[in-house]
Design an enzyme around this catalytic site. Structure first.
Site, mmCIF file in Angstrom:
data_model
loop_
_atom_site.group_PDB
_atom_site.id
_atom_site.type_symbol
_atom_site.label_atom_id
_atom_site.label_comp_id
_atom_site.label_asym_id
_atom_site.label_seq_id
_atom_site.Cartn_x
_atom_site.Cartn_y
_atom_site.Cartn_z
ATOM 1 C CB SER A 154 -0.955 0.012 1.201
ATOM 2 O OG SER A 154 -2.093 -0.771 0.941
ATOM 3 C CE LYS B 93 -4.548 2.137 -0.803
ATOM 4 N NZ LYS B 93 -3.990 0.845 -0.389
ATOM 5 C CB SER C 147 -4.581 1.780 3.754
ATOM 6 O OG SER C 147 -3.736 1.322 2.732
#
Length: 396
Positions: free
Chosen positions: A70, A73, A130
Site C-alpha cells: 500500500s 498510495k 488505506s
C-alpha cells in the site's frame, strides 16, 4: 652473513611499505567502523533521506526492486495533490463511487456503488484507512479510469527519473510486474511532501467518515509512529504476504524533515523499530539550514505569444542546506537559470527554470523553478496591438 642482513633489511622495508601491523590494524578498525554504521537490521531494504536536499543519509539495498504494497498510495496521493494544486480538482468536490471501485478487496472504507464523498473525505480514507476503494474512486475521477490513472502514475515515474519502479494499479494489491524500491519510494515521498497540506491527513491518528449517519466509520492510522514518535506526521504503511511489513515514514524536528523507508520487515513492531532507529540517527547527527520556502518568487521568465508577457518563477519545494550537527554554512552562492524560449500556453506548475546552490565550486542543491500561475495564449487582437505598438515606437 652480509647477504642475510641485506635480506632482512629488504623484507623489513617491504613490510613497513605495505603498512606492517599498523596497516592491518587500521583495516580492522575500518571494517569495525563500517559494521558499526549498520543502523537497520532484519529488513529487505531501507533508506534514509533528508527531504529538502534529497541527500541520502543511510542506504541498505535501496535500489532493490520489491513489492511496495500500500505504499503505492504515495503516488496515488501525489497525483491527487497535484490535481488540487493545479485547480483541476477541488477539496469539496463530491466524488461518485463506481461499481468497480466499490468492489475492491483488501483494506477499504466500504464505499457502496453510487456513494459520494468529497475529495477531502476520500483522501482521509486513503491516507489513514488505506482504502483501496477510495483510491480507485479518486483514480477514476482524475484519470477517467483506473487504467488511465495508472498510465499517469508511470508517466510521473518517468518524469522523476525513477529506475526501479513500475505500477500496475493504484492500490498496491499484489500483481505481477508491480514493484518499487526504497530509494524510489523516498523520492516519491519527497515529491508528495512538497504539498504541505498532505501531512494534515497522513499525520492524523484517527478520524471519522459518515459522521452524522448511522454508518459512522472510524479510521485509525496503521502508522503507529504518528502517535508514539514526536514529529512523525506520515506517510504510508504497507503489508501483503509477499511484501511483508513496509513503511515510508516522515518526521520533522527543529526545522529538518527526513524520510525513512523500510521494505520487508517480519512484523509491524520490527518495521517501527527500524524506522525509529533511522529517525533517531538523522536527528542526532544532522541539521538543516533553511534557504527558501515553497512558492517563493525568485524571478520572472519571459513568455512569447501569451496574454501576459512574463510569468513569476517560484520555488517548487522548500530549499535548505544540510550539515552535520554544529557545522555552519557560509560562502554559499546561488545560480538562477530561466527558460528563454517559453511559449504560451504555460500552465501553473510548469518548469520555467532552475536554481542551484553552490559551495566551494560544487553544486550542493539543484531544484526546478516553476510557473506561479497559468499564462494563456494571447488572441490575435492582443498580438496585433503589441505589434502595432512596436511599429509605432520604431517610427518615433
Amino acid at each position: 652473513m652480509k647477504r642475510r642482513l641485506v635480506y632482512l633489511i629488504v623484507m623489513l622495508f617491504m613490510f613497513t611499505s605495505l603498512g606492517g601491523p599498523h596497516a592491518f590494524a587500521a583495516e580492522e578498525k575500518k571494517a569495525e567502523e563500517k559494521q558499526g554504521t549498520e543502523i537497520v537490521t532484519g529488513v529487505r531494504s531501507a533508506i534514509l533521506m533528508e527531504r529538502d536536499t534529497g541527500k541520502i543519509l543511510y542506504d541498505q539495498n535501496g535500489n532493490e526492486k520489491l513489492p511496495p504494497a500500500s505504499m503505492t498510495k504515495i503516488m496515488t496521493m501525489l497525483l491527487i495533490m497535484e490535481a488540487i494544486d493545479k485547480g483541476k480538482l477541488k477539496w469539496d468536490e463530491k466524488i461518485r463511487t463506481s461499481e468497480y471501485a466499490a468492489s475492491m478487496g483488501g483494506s477499504q472504507i466500504f464505499l457502496e456503488p453510487g456513494e459520494e464523498m468529497t475529495t477531502k473525505q476520500m483522501l482521509l480514507g486513503i491516507a489513514i484507512g488505506s482504502g483501496n476503494d477510495a483510491s480507485v474512486a479518486m483514480a477514476e475521477r482524475i484519470g477517467g479510469s483506473e487504467e488511465a490513472f495508472v498510465d499517469m502514475m508511470n508517466a510521473k515515474v518517468k518524469e522523476l527519473g525513477l529506475k526501479q519502479t513500475f505500477f500496475k494499479n493504484t492500490t498496491g494489491l499484489p500483481e505481477s510486474g508491480h514493484y518499487s524500491s526504497a530509494h524510489d519510494m523516498a523520492v516519491l515521498a519527497k515529491e508528495l511532501l512538497k504539498y504541505e497540506d498532505i501531512t494534515k491527513f497522513t499525520g492524523m491518528y484517527e478520524a471519522y467518515l459518515r459522521e452524522n449517519t448511522d454508518k459512522k466509520f472510524w479510521l485509525v492510522n496503521t502508522n503507529k509512529l504518528v502517535r508514539f514518535y514526536p514529529g512523525v506526521d506520515g506517510l504510508k504503511t504497507g503489508f501483503t504476504a509477499e511484501a511483508k511489513y513496509c513503511l515510508t515514514a516522515t518526521a520533522q524536528k527543529d526545522g529538518m524533515r527526513v524520510i525513512a523507508v523500510v521494505f520487508g520487515a517480519p512484523t509491524s513492531k520490527d518495521r517501527n523499530a527500524q524506522v525509529t532507529k533511522m529517525l533517531d540517527y538523522a536527528f542526532s547527527q544532522y541539521q538543516t539550514h533553511p534557504v527558501y520556502k515553497r512558492n517563493q518568487t525568485i524571478g520572472e521568465a519571459k513568455v512569447s505569444k501569451g496574454q501576459d508577457k512574463t510569468v513569476k518563477a517560484v520555488t517548487s519545494e522548500p530549499l535548505s542546506l544540510l550539515t552535520k550537527k554544529g557545522e555552519k554554512t557560509k560562502d554559499v552562492k546561488q545560480k538562477i537559470t530561466l527558460e528563454k524560449k517559453l511559449k504560451a500556453p504555460v500552465q501553473k506548475g510548469d518548469r520555467v527554470g532552475t536554481i542551484k546552490l553552490i559551495k566551494d565550486g560544487k553544486v550542493v542543491l539543484e531544484s526546478p523553478l516553476v510557473a506561479k500561475s497559468t499564462v494563456q495564449e494571447a488572441g490575435w487582437w492582443t498580438l496585433y496591438k503589441r505589434s502595432f505598438g512596436m511599429f509605432t515606437k520604431a517610427g518615433k
